[in-house]
Design a protein around this motif. Structure first.
Motif, mmCIF file in Angstrom:
data_model
loop_
_atom_site.group_PDB
_atom_site.id
_atom_site.type_symbol
_atom_site.label_atom_id
_atom_site.label_comp_id
_atom_site.label_asym_id
_atom_site.label_seq_id
_atom_site.Cartn_x
_atom_site.Cartn_y
_atom_site.Cartn_z
ATOM 1 N N ALA A 134 0.542 -0.764 -0.280
ATOM 2 C CA ALA A 134 -0.029 -0.132 0.017
ATOM 3 C C ALA A 134 0.858 1.561 0.054
ATOM 4 C CB ALA A 134 -1.268 -0.518 1.004
ATOM 5 N N GLN A 135 2.447 1.327 0.378
ATOM 6 C CA GLN A 135 2.756 2.318 0.732
ATOM 7 C C GLN A 135 3.277 2.924 -0.485
ATOM 8 O OE1 GLN A 135 6.035 1.858 4.106
ATOM 9 N NE2 GLN A 135 4.784 1.359 5.195
ATOM 10 N N ARG A 136 3.372 1.513 -1.219
ATOM 11 C CA ARG A 136 3.676 1.749 -3.686
ATOM 12 C C ARG A 136 3.267 1.952 -3.921
ATOM 13 N NH1 ARG A 136 6.273 -2.976 -1.441
ATOM 14 N NH2 ARG A 136 5.551 -4.472 -3.140
ATOM 15 N N MET A 137 1.671 1.349 -3.757
ATOM 16 C CA MET A 137 0.660 1.892 -5.126
ATOM 17 C C MET A 137 -0.993 2.228 -4.099
ATOM 18 S SD MET A 137 0.466 -2.207 -5.794
ATOM 19 C CE MET A 137 -0.720 -2.449 -6.497
ATOM 20 N N GLU A 138 -1.132 3.280 -4.440
ATOM 21 C CA GLU A 138 -2.265 4.668 -4.134
ATOM 22 C C GLU A 138 -3.115 3.805 -4.616
ATOM 23 O OE1 GLU A 138 -4.405 7.707 -2.923
ATOM 24 O OE2 GLU A 138 -1.574 7.064 -3.356
ATOM 25 N N PRO A 139 -3.578 2.899 -5.073
ATOM 26 C CA PRO A 139 -5.258 2.348 -4.725
ATOM 27 C C PRO A 139 -5.169 1.675 -3.609
ATOM 28 C CG PRO A 139 -4.442 1.851 -7.409
ATOM 29 C CD PRO A 139 -3.389 2.446 -6.782
ATOM 30 N N LEU A 140 -3.697 0.849 -3.763
ATOM 31 C CA LEU A 140 -4.166 0.057 -2.341
ATOM 32 C C LEU A 140 -4.118 0.973 -1.157
ATOM 33 C CD1 LEU A 140 -1.319 -3.288 -2.401
ATOM 34 C CD2 LEU A 140 -3.864 -3.576 -1.981
ATOM 35 N N SER A 141 -3.571 1.810 -1.025
ATOM 36 C CA SER A 141 -3.848 3.009 -0.512
ATOM 37 C C SER A 141 -5.284 3.051 0.557
ATOM 38 C CB SER A 141 -2.376 3.997 -0.278
ATOM 39 O OG SER A 141 -2.330 4.442 0.602
ATOM 40 N N GLN A 142 -5.819 3.469 -1.081
ATOM 41 C CA GLN A 142 -7.534 3.620 -0.961
ATOM 42 C C GLN A 142 -7.789 2.625 -0.607
ATOM 43 O OE1 GLN A 142 -8.902 4.669 -5.047
ATOM 44 N NE2 GLN A 142 -10.171 4.665 -4.326
ATOM 45 N N LEU A 143 -7.466 1.256 -0.987
ATOM 46 C CA LEU A 143 -8.518 -0.346 -0.397
ATOM 47 C C LEU A 143 -8.312 0.279 1.182
ATOM 48 C CD1 LEU A 143 -9.748 -2.614 -0.412
ATOM 49 C CD2 LEU A 143 -7.454 -3.496 -1.080
ATOM 50 N N PHE A 144 -6.736 0.296 1.477
ATOM 51 C CA PHE A 144 -6.817 0.308 3.016
ATOM 52 C C PHE A 144 -8.059 1.090 3.949
ATOM 53 C CE2 PHE A 144 -3.045 -2.665 3.409
ATOM 54 C CZ PHE A 144 -3.289 -3.114 4.446
ATOM 55 N N HIS A 145 -7.866 2.198 3.522
ATOM 56 C CA HIS A 145 -8.420 3.764 4.067
ATOM 57 C C HIS A 145 -10.624 3.071 3.617
ATOM 58 C CE1 HIS A 145 -5.169 5.957 3.401
ATOM 59 N NE2 HIS A 145 -5.188 5.613 4.168
ATOM 60 N N ASN A 146 -10.797 2.731 2.858
ATOM 61 C CA ASN A 146 -11.454 2.054 1.993
ATOM 62 C C ASN A 146 -12.266 1.153 2.971
ATOM 63 O OD1 ASN A 146 -12.031 4.012 0.492
ATOM 64 N ND2 ASN A 146 -11.933 2.666 -1.511
ATOM 65 N N LEU A 147 -11.554 0.348 3.542
ATOM 66 C CA LEU A 147 -11.255 -0.733 4.918
ATOM 67 C C LEU A 147 -12.075 -0.573 6.122
ATOM 68 C CD1 LEU A 147 -8.472 -3.934 3.889
ATOM 69 C CD2 LEU A 147 -12.000 -3.846 2.998
ATOM 70 N N LEU A 148 -11.153 0.603 6.149
ATOM 71 C CA LEU A 148 -11.063 1.338 7.702
ATOM 72 C C LEU A 148 -12.395 1.159 7.872
ATOM 73 C CD1 LEU A 148 -8.279 1.584 8.684
ATOM 74 C CD2 LEU A 148 -8.882 -0.483 9.637
ATOM 75 N N SER A 149 -12.523 2.700 6.808
ATOM 76 C CA SER A 149 -13.768 3.292 7.222
ATOM 77 C C SER A 149 -15.156 2.891 6.592
ATOM 78 C CB SER A 149 -14.099 4.553 5.489
ATOM 79 O OG SER A 149 -15.355 5.391 5.211
ATOM 80 N N LYS A 150 -14.915 1.571 5.647
ATOM 81 C CA LYS A 150 -16.539 0.877 6.315
ATOM 82 C C LYS A 150 -16.642 -0.070 7.376
ATOM 83 C CE LYS A 150 -16.188 -0.009 0.821
ATOM 84 N NZ LYS A 150 -16.294 -1.444 -0.344
ATOM 85 N N GLU A 151 -15.690 -0.535 8.000
ATOM 86 C CA GLU A 151 -15.454 -0.366 9.383
ATOM 87 C C GLU A 151 -16.074 -0.247 10.107
ATOM 88 O OE1 GLU A 151 -15.511 -4.246 12.087
ATOM 89 O OE2 GLU A 151 -15.853 -4.353 9.250
ATOM 90 N N LEU A 152 -15.673 0.654 10.221
ATOM 91 C CA LEU A 152 -16.390 2.046 11.153
ATOM 92 C C LEU A 152 -17.611 1.945 11.016
ATOM 93 C CD1 LEU A 152 -15.765 4.357 13.901
ATOM 94 C CD2 LEU A 152 -14.804 5.782 12.180
#
Length: 267
Positions: A134-152
């Protein structure tokens, strides 16, 4: 519990190779706009794809995280925890495209258990490999943010569902949420299956199984739904929405003939 040791259980159910580009859960699992090269990169991050049979545990409460996160490729899961008295408390129901194991990030142990409600398949990821990528790929960084946001958001929705309204409102909201989940996955909005038992639904909503059965009968009597075993048909979504929001039935139109009031017979 219906879990076998990981070395024998999950290893026996390793699925055949598949790819993210053709996965039916892709729209819910991956960020929008992710091209084929990024999908291929995520394929390389999948440790393995694992098939589970209904009733089999993916992980259990207080087990070490073991660096694994899971994306549901197909099927449905129930998450729950056990009270000190050993009673089960259902914390959620999960469908394809959702991730499991997020609750253990930072804690290093699973706060609850996850069990398959149907035959299911999951993609197993290494959390640390995902985080590094995720530190190298912007879409993966977005994926992490989406995952945490959806879980919350899911946790907040569940809290509101449990705290607000009467029993009929809670159950109506639950049916509408399930309808939206199935619709988002390409199914008809008014016809779906509930793989969980009435006891599990009641446990999730803070109600008893007898109350869930009574509510199903009431909703059927009002012409709101039809229930055949675990299959639900929503006959009147507007009415179900009114029940969910606690909105009174609309008043009859002007000029409409109101039903006659019953005559009270005195003994």
């Amino acid at each position: 519990m219906n879990r076998l040791p990981a070395s024998s259980s999950l290893a026996r159910h390793n699925a055949q190779p598949a790819n993210c580009g053709t996965c039916p859960a892709r729209a819910h699992c991956l960020p929008t706009g992710m091209n084929d090269s990024y999908c291929a990169a995520i394929d390389q991050l999948v440790e393995r794809r694992v098939q589970l049979v209904r009733g089999e545990h993916l992980y259990q409460m207080n087990e070490p995280l073991s660096d694994h996160l899971y994306a549901i490729r197909s099927g449905q899961f129930k998450t729950y925890h056990l009270t000190p008295e050993g009673e089960q408390r259902v914390t959620g129901f999960h469908m394809s495209g959702e991730f499991l194991g997020l609750d253990a990030i930072g804690l290093h142990v699973h706060r609850g258990s996850a069990v398959a409600l149907t035959n299911a398949e999951v993609c197993e990821f290494s959390y640390h490999r995902l985080a590094d990528a995720a530190q190298r790929m912007e879409p993966l960084s977005q994926l992490f943010h989406n995952l945490l946001s959806k879980e919350l958001a899911r946790q907040q929705d569940t809290t509101l569902l449990l705290r607000n309204g009467h029993a009929d409102q809670k159950f109506a909201n639950f049916l509408l949420r399930m309808s939206r989940c199935y619709t988002g996955r390409g199914s008809a909005p008014n016809l779906f299956q509930l793989p969980m038992s009435r006891q599990e639904i009641g446990d999730f909503l803070g109600l008893t199984a007898a109350t869930i059965s009574r509510l199903i009968c009431n909703f059927k009597g009002q012409g709101c739904i039809k229930a055949v075993r675990r299959n639900i048909i929503i006959l009147d979504q507007a009415m179900l929405t009114r029940i969910a929001t606690g909105t009174p039935h609309p008043a009859p139109a002007l000029g409409a003939i109101a039903p006659a009031s019953p005559v009270l017979q005195l003994a």
